[in-house]
Design an enzyme around this catalytic site. Structure first.
Site, PDB file in Angstrom:
ATOM      1  N   ASP A 118     -30.541  26.292 -22.358  1.00 29.66           N
ATOM      2  CA  ASP A 118     -29.527  27.280 -21.960  1.00 29.66           C
ATOM      3  C   ASP A 118     -29.975  28.097 -20.747  1.00 29.66           C
ATOM      4  O   ASP A 118     -30.130  29.310 -20.865  1.00 29.66           O
ATOM      5  CB  ASP A 118     -29.282  28.196 -23.168  1.00 29.66           C
ATOM      6  N   GLU A 154     -24.538  34.150 -16.159  1.00 23.83           N
ATOM      7  CA  GLU A 154     -23.608  33.609 -17.164  1.00 23.83           C
ATOM      8  C   GLU A 154     -23.713  34.354 -18.484  1.00 23.83           C
ATOM      9  O   GLU A 154     -22.706  34.598 -19.164  1.00 23.83           O
ATOM     10  CB  GLU A 154     -23.895  32.118 -17.384  1.00 23.83           C
ATOM     11  N   GLU A 155     -24.915  34.734 -18.859  1.00 23.77           N
ATOM     12  CA  GLU A 155     -25.153  35.333 -20.164  1.00 23.77           C
ATOM     13  C   GLU A 155     -24.645  36.782 -20.242  1.00 23.77           C
ATOM     14  O   GLU A 155     -24.678  37.521 -19.255  1.00 23.77           O
ATOM     15  CB  GLU A 155     -26.652  35.325 -20.484  1.00 23.77           C
ATOM     16  N   ASP A 168     -24.279  22.524 -19.904  1.00 26.30           N
ATOM     17  CA  ASP A 168     -24.815  23.688 -20.604  1.00 26.30           C
ATOM     18  C   ASP A 168     -25.294  23.268 -21.993  1.00 26.30           C
ATOM     19  O   ASP A 168     -24.729  22.361 -22.614  1.00 26.30           O
ATOM     20  CB  ASP A 168     -23.749  24.779 -20.734  1.00 26.30           C
ATOM     21  N   HIS A 223     -29.729  30.590 -28.555  1.00 23.71           N
ATOM     22  CA  HIS A 223     -29.949  32.046 -28.489  1.00 23.71           C
ATOM     23  C   HIS A 223     -31.043  32.532 -29.441  1.00 23.71           C
ATOM     24  O   HIS A 223     -31.004  33.668 -29.920  1.00 23.71           O
ATOM     25  CB  HIS A 223     -28.636  32.798 -28.738  1.00 23.71           C
TER      26      HIS A 223
END
Length: 421
Positions: free
Chosen positions: A137, A190-191, A237, A354
């Site tokens: 990621d 992006e996060e 992704d 995550h």
């Protein structure tokens, strides 16, 4: 169905070719060698670090990308798109976001007349948990795109030189046949900094899409602005874990999904996928193990039966794709402006998503290499490189080794990782 027709009409009006790669060409797609080694691999290892926007880690990774293109791919045009934004985690502090755009166009074509395949991944990592790496990621996807760019570069040069020799690039040539380019977008921010919302996410993608929409190309260009020049937005992704399952999210690009799925099936059948249970090396090891077991039991040796072949793109044999929801990601700001999207993200997400386990040690490197090979094959087919992908793997490996050596020298001479930007 109307939108599908319009999309194909656009391709035909631009004279786009799409020549299927031969088996021999698929076999020549370069192996990454040691480039994806998580400790010292020239492409992947420098990305496997925290890289929150606005931090030294982010700058170091961006410099890694820049050095790669400047050293290995000097024909690619590099651009930076910068923005700043407040975030819920930083209050009134403006956080910088930097997108890197690497473009390779036919040398004779004005920028506004080139339709481009955009290969996209985000390079930032999450603010929390502290020290989060984000290998799937999306450090690994970034390295996959670097490998794909290097693998097709010589073929692009040869194809375009041949076209120019035939007069396609001359002033007297009319039409836009062959005006296809390829673009790599390495996006920042992006996060989410805290909780995913429409404002706390996609910082770089939102800025780039808005700017490109408002940036007109020259008068009389085929494409009005850089947004409309994107023929397909291929977003990678959460890739790099074992046994991913990628559905087809968008009906209007299901044909492209199926094209990639067909390439996957052919690469597997040709024994080119290392993650396959039927890869020649794995079959040989399994056969030796079974033969040894049978010998110890005085059992008769028999032929090894192939195992069921998995598939990343699980719906590639379907003639159509059912309407479904999609995963919010960097494609959203582009999709809202009419760009066609092909999203390579697994459903369900990898188990490490995550968490602190999303690091290099939890990558399945065979799967990472297979994705790199598949994206390279799809890009080569899209760019009509059949007959030009004949540069030997050894030559490609040497190019990678030269970059690796220069990268190591640079890191030794610049321990403070000062920005080149």
């Amino acid at each position: 169905m109307f939108h599908v027709f319009l999309f194909f009409l656009t391709l035909l009006s631009c004279g786009y070719a799409y020549t299927t790669l031969s088996d021999e060409t698929l076999k020549t797609i370069p192996e990454p060698g040691t480039d994806f080694n998580i400790k010292d691999g020239a492409l992947l290892a420098p990305i496997l670090r925290p890289r929150v926007p606005g931090t030294p880690g982010s700058t170091a990774v961006l410099n890694h990308f820049v050095e790669f293109f400047r050293t290995s791919l000097p024909e690619w045009r590099l651009e930076f798109q910068n923005s700043t934004s407040k975030t819920p985690a930083t209050g009134n502090e403006l956080i910088p976001f930097v997108n890197l755009i690497a473009t390779r166009d036919p040398p004779w074509a004005p920028p506004g007349d080139v339709g481009r395949l955009a290969l996209v991944a985000h390079y930032d990592s999450k603010l929390t948990p502290t020290g989060f790496i984000g290998a799937t990621d999306s450090a690994a996807p970034c390295a996959m795109l670097m490998h794909a760019a290097r693998s097709i570069d010589a073929a692009l040069t040869e194809r375009w030189e041949k076209m120019e020799a035939e007069g396609i690039g001359s002033e007297g040539y009319s039409g836009v046949q062959g005006h296809k380019g390829v673009q790599i977008l390495l996006l920042d921010g992006e996060e989410a900094f805290m909780t995913w919302t429409h404002t706390d996410s996609l910082y770089g993608a939102r800025s780039l899409a808005a700017e490109w929409e408002q940036t007109p190309n020259a008068a009389m260009s085929t494409f009005h602005n850089p947004i409309s020049s994107i023929s397909l937005f291929l977003l990678l992704d959460l890739l790099g874990a074992k046994n991913p399952t990628i559905p087809s999210y968008f009906r209007t690009t299901h044909w492209a999904y199926r094209a990639m799925g067909k390439l996957e099936q052919r690469l597997r059948a040709l024994g080119q996928f290392k993650s396959s249970p039927n890869h020649p090396i794995k079959k040989k090891k399994r056969k030796a193990k079974e033969d040894a077991k049978k010998q110890s039991n005085n059992a008769k040796k028999t032929a090894l039966k192939p195992r069921k072949e998995p598939q990343f793109l699980s719906e590639s044999n379907n003639a159509d794709t059912r309407t479904r929801g999609f995963v919010e990601d960097d494609h959203i700001p582009f999709m809202l402006r009419g760009v066609e999207i092909l999203h390579m993200i697994p459903t369900p997400f990898p188990a490490v998503w995550h968490t602190m386990n999303d690091d290099g040690e939890h990558l399945d490197i065979d799967t990472v290499e297979d994705w790199a090979k598949l994206v390279t094959a799809f890009t080569a087919e899209w760019m009509d490189l059949e007959g030009f992908m004949h540069t030997s793997s050894a030559t490609k490996r040497r190019a990678g080794e030269e970059y690796a050596q220069s990268d190591k020298k640079k890191r030794k001479s610049s321990p403070d990782e000062k920005s080149e930007l």
